[in-house]
Design an enzyme around this catalytic site. Structure first.
Site, PDB file in Angstrom:
ATOM      1  N   CYS A 116      37.288  10.553  37.071  1.00 23.01           N
ATOM      2  CA  CYS A 116      35.855  10.771  36.790  1.00 23.01           C
ATOM      3  C   CYS A 116      35.492  12.246  36.619  1.00 23.01           C
ATOM      4  O   CYS A 116      34.371  12.559  36.220  1.00 23.01           O
ATOM      5  CB  CYS A 116      35.000  10.168  37.891  1.00 23.01           C
ATOM      6  SG  CYS A 116      35.069   8.376  37.910  1.00 23.01           S
ATOM      7  N   HIS A 258      28.019  13.797  37.909  1.00 23.32           N
ATOM      8  CA  HIS A 258      28.723  12.550  37.589  1.00 23.32           C
ATOM      9  C   HIS A 258      27.936  11.395  38.222  1.00 23.32           C
ATOM     10  O   HIS A 258      27.434  11.508  39.335  1.00 23.32           O
ATOM     11  CB  HIS A 258      30.137  12.618  38.165  1.00 23.32           C
ATOM     12  CG  HIS A 258      30.863  11.322  38.104  1.00 23.32           C
ATOM     13  ND1 HIS A 258      30.979  10.602  36.940  1.00 23.32           N
ATOM     14  CD2 HIS A 258      31.495  10.588  39.070  1.00 23.32           C
ATOM     15  CE1 HIS A 258      31.662   9.494  37.181  1.00 23.32           C
ATOM     16  NE2 HIS A 258      31.977   9.463  38.465  1.00 23.32           N
ATOM     17  N   ASN A 288      28.643   3.529  36.231  1.00 23.99           N
ATOM     18  CA  ASN A 288      29.618   4.622  36.183  1.00 23.99           C
ATOM     19  C   ASN A 288      30.509   4.427  34.948  1.00 23.99           C
ATOM     20  O   ASN A 288      31.349   3.535  34.923  1.00 23.99           O
ATOM     21  CB  ASN A 288      30.446   4.615  37.467  1.00 23.99           C
ATOM     22  CG  ASN A 288      31.462   5.740  37.527  1.00 23.99           C
ATOM     23  OD1 ASN A 288      31.668   6.457  36.547  1.00 23.99           O
ATOM     24  ND2 ASN A 288      32.107   5.896  38.671  1.00 23.99           N
TER      25      ASN A 288
HETATM   26  N1  COA Z   1      27.594  -7.368  46.886  1.00 21.05           N
HETATM   27  C1  COA Z   1      27.337  -7.717  48.151  1.00 21.05           C
HETATM   28  N2  COA Z   1      28.071  -7.297  49.198  1.00 21.05           N
HETATM   29  C2  COA Z   1      29.119  -6.484  48.933  1.00 21.05           C
HETATM   30  C3  COA Z   1      29.446  -6.095  47.619  1.00 21.05           C
HETATM   31  C4  COA Z   1      28.639  -6.566  46.577  1.00 21.05           C
HETATM   32  N3  COA Z   1      28.871  -6.244  45.287  1.00 21.05           N
HETATM   33  N4  COA Z   1      30.515  -5.288  47.667  1.00 21.05           N
HETATM   34  C5  COA Z   1      30.862  -5.174  48.956  1.00 21.05           C
HETATM   35  N5  COA Z   1      30.018  -5.886  49.723  1.00 21.05           N
HETATM   36  C6  COA Z   1      30.025  -6.062  51.174  1.00 21.05           C
HETATM   37  C7  COA Z   1      31.371  -5.701  51.754  1.00 21.05           C
HETATM   38  O1  COA Z   1      32.251  -6.823  51.676  1.00 21.05           O
HETATM   39  C8  COA Z   1      31.001  -5.382  53.188  1.00 21.05           C
HETATM   40  O2  COA Z   1      30.823  -6.578  53.900  1.00 21.05           O
HETATM   41  P1  COA Z   1      31.378  -6.725  55.403  1.00 21.05           P
HETATM   42  O3  COA Z   1      30.666  -5.670  56.186  1.00 21.05           O
HETATM   43  O4  COA Z   1      31.007  -8.116  55.734  1.00 21.05           O
HETATM   44  O5  COA Z   1      32.847  -6.471  55.276  1.00 21.05           O
HETATM   45  C9  COA Z   1      29.626  -4.734  53.055  1.00 21.05           C
HETATM   46  O6  COA Z   1      29.125  -5.135  51.764  1.00 21.05           O
HETATM   47  C10 COA Z   1      29.661  -3.220  53.122  1.00 21.05           C
HETATM   48  O7  COA Z   1      30.679  -2.742  52.272  1.00 21.05           O
HETATM   49  P2  COA Z   1      30.962  -1.218  52.109  1.00 21.05           P
HETATM   50  O8  COA Z   1      32.108  -1.025  51.175  1.00 21.05           O
HETATM   51  O9  COA Z   1      31.030  -0.557  53.458  1.00 21.05           O
HETATM   52  O10 COA Z   1      29.598  -0.740  51.403  1.00 21.05           O
HETATM   53  P3  COA Z   1      29.138   0.708  51.077  1.00 21.05           P
HETATM   54  O11 COA Z   1      27.822   0.959  51.667  1.00 21.05           O
HETATM   55  O12 COA Z   1      30.233   1.726  51.304  1.00 21.05           O
HETATM   56  O13 COA Z   1      28.937   0.620  49.490  1.00 21.05           O
HETATM   57  C11 COA Z   1      30.055   1.250  47.466  1.00 21.05           C
HETATM   58  C12 COA Z   1      30.021   0.286  48.641  1.00 21.05           C
HETATM   59  C13 COA Z   1      31.245   0.908  46.592  1.00 21.05           C
HETATM   60  C14 COA Z   1      28.782   1.105  46.680  1.00 21.05           C
HETATM   61  C15 COA Z   1      30.186   2.694  48.011  1.00 21.05           C
HETATM   62  O14 COA Z   1      31.188   2.776  48.965  1.00 21.05           O
HETATM   63  C16 COA Z   1      30.468   3.711  46.949  1.00 21.05           C
HETATM   64  O15 COA Z   1      29.651   3.963  46.089  1.00 21.05           O
HETATM   65  N6  COA Z   1      31.630   4.362  47.027  1.00 21.05           N
HETATM   66  C17 COA Z   1      32.005   5.455  46.158  1.00 21.05           C
HETATM   67  C18 COA Z   1      31.987   5.048  44.731  1.00 21.05           C
HETATM   68  C19 COA Z   1      32.484   6.135  43.863  1.00 21.05           C
HETATM   69  O16 COA Z   1      31.970   7.194  43.906  1.00 21.05           O
HETATM   70  N7  COA Z   1      33.496   5.793  43.079  1.00 21.05           N
HETATM   71  C20 COA Z   1      34.039   6.517  42.030  1.00 21.05           C
HETATM   72  C21 COA Z   1      34.361   7.890  42.329  1.00 21.05           C
HETATM   73  S1  COA Z   1      34.129   8.625  40.871  1.00 21.05           S
END
Ligand code: COA
Length: 333
Positions: A116, A258, A288
């Site tokens: 990214c 980004h 993204n």
């Molecule tokens: N819908 C509903 N629930 C979801 C889900 C979705 N699409 N995806 C995950 N969950 C659930 C998970 O299973 C987890 O459930 P659990 O607690 O029962 O296990 C819960 O939501 C929390 O998951 P978590 O991964 O801790 O959520 P988060 O607050 O970290 O958000 C992202 C997830 C992916 C949005 C976040 O971590 C993120 O944006 N990460 C970085 C992304 C990024 O920058 N990526 C590219 C780099 S360039």
């Protein structure tokens, strides 16, 4: 330092027509609009449809728009560099195809991969070619067909990504007060376990793995670790660029970050002392787009950017790779 500056003279962009909304995702996986919006800021993303259409199908539209808008003769281009993690082919690479499609007969071209952060790295690379004095004009591109590597059964990743491409024309100007002024880039390759696409490279060649190991060809992400690392690193490196150039929040007209997650963007802006009105944001419409995010922000906000605006770019991606750049916008449109 050379007295030649690399100046952005125009931008182009393209996003496919098909809109994949959070509501449609609700019918595909166990998720809901409220969860996606509150955790990421994303409402919808674009998907490139059509058999055999690769990243170049979007890039060519962005580049054609750019050369028309800027009245550029493709035969005058010295280079075309494309950042993408979803090239049409491993060989020839996307930028080679683009050279042929537009008739850039004297240009050299290559693709660059830095997840990214890729667009920031191609902009840095193009800038250095120009500052060397050897090359006068080139196009830098960022684009991805993320839908080709996203597993639409994995709710952790499929809500995040979309398809799109953008580009910028770089030209040499002597003693200019505009253009790319400073850059800082870093890499920490220990990010492998947290964000990866394991199949298709030389360790897991496509020829051996395609049939039985579909999951290896999709993007994998451990979201929480990537989130924490991205927040700190994007904010730290942007603060470093500001300090080095004596910039305070009030001196900066635009932060172009980004677009991975609205919460990462807000945290970076907070650390820089920049209010929401100065952040370019299109994550709610495109998600993204990986290498496409920063040039698509240029494209969407071009009319609002004014000549002389101080702009700071910030990116973070797989690898991990990250960086920040300071530039002065060179034109009104
Ligand atoms: N819908 C509903 N629930 C979801 C889900 C979705 N699409 N995806 C995950 N969950 C659930 C998970 O299973 C987890 O459930 P659990 O607690 O029962 O296990 C819960 O939501 C929390 O998951 P978590 O991964 O801790 O959520 P988060 O607050 O970290 O958000 C992202 C997830 C992916 C949005 C976040 O971590 C993120 O944006 N990460 C970085 C992304 C990024 O920058 N990526 C590219 C780099 S360039």
């Amino acid at each position: 330092m050379s007295n030649i500056r690399a100046v952005i003279k125009g931008v182009g962009g393209y996003v496919p027509e098909y809109i994949l909304t959070n509501q449609e995702l609700e019918t595909m996986i166990e998720t809901n609009d409220e969860w996606i919006t509150s955790r990421t800021g994303i409402k919808e993303r674009r998907i490139l449809k059509g058999d055999g259409a690769g990243t170049s199908a979007m890039v060519i539209k962005a580049v054609k728009e750019l050369i028309e808008k800027t009245n550029t003769n493709p035969a005058d281009l010295d280079f075309i560099i494309c950042s993408t993690i979803t090239p049409d082919f491993m060989c020839p690479v996307t930028s080679n195809l683009i050279c042929d499609m537009i008739g850039a007969k004297k240009a050299f071209s290559f693709d660059l991969m830095a997840a990214c952060s890729g667009f920031l790295y191609v902009l840095a690379t193009g800038t250095n070619f120009i500052e060397s004095g050897r090359f006068k004009k080139g196009i830098v591109i960022g684009g991805d067909k993320m839908s080709s590597i996203v597993n639409y059964k994995d709710r952790n990743t499929c809500i995040l990504f979309g398809d799109g491409a953008g580009c910028a024309l770089l030209e040499a100007e002597e003693n200019s007060e505009y253009g790319i002024i400073d850059m800082a880039m870093r890499t920490d390759g220990s990010g492998l376990p947290y964000l990866n696409i394991k199949g298709g490279g030389s360790r897991l060649p496509a020829s051996e793995y395609t049939t039985d190991n579909h999951d290896k060809y999709f993007i994998f992400q451990e979201g929480a670790t990537v989130f924490k690392t991205a927040v700190t690193r994007m904010a730290d490196i942007s603060a470093e660029i500001m300090k080095r150039n004596n910039l305070k929040g009030e001196d900066i007209q635009w932060l172009v970050p980004h677009q991975a997650n609205k919460r990462i963007i807000d945290a970076t802006a907070d650390r820089m002392g920049i209010g929401p009105e100065k952040i370019t944001m299109n994550i709610e419409r495109y998600g993204n787009t990986t290498n496409g995010t920063i040039p698509l922000c240029f494209w969407d906000y071009e009319k609002q950017f004014k000549k002389g605006d101080n702009i700071v770019l910030a990116a973070f991606g797989g690898g991990f790779t990250w960086g920040s750049m300071y530039l002065k916008w060179a034109y009104n449109s």
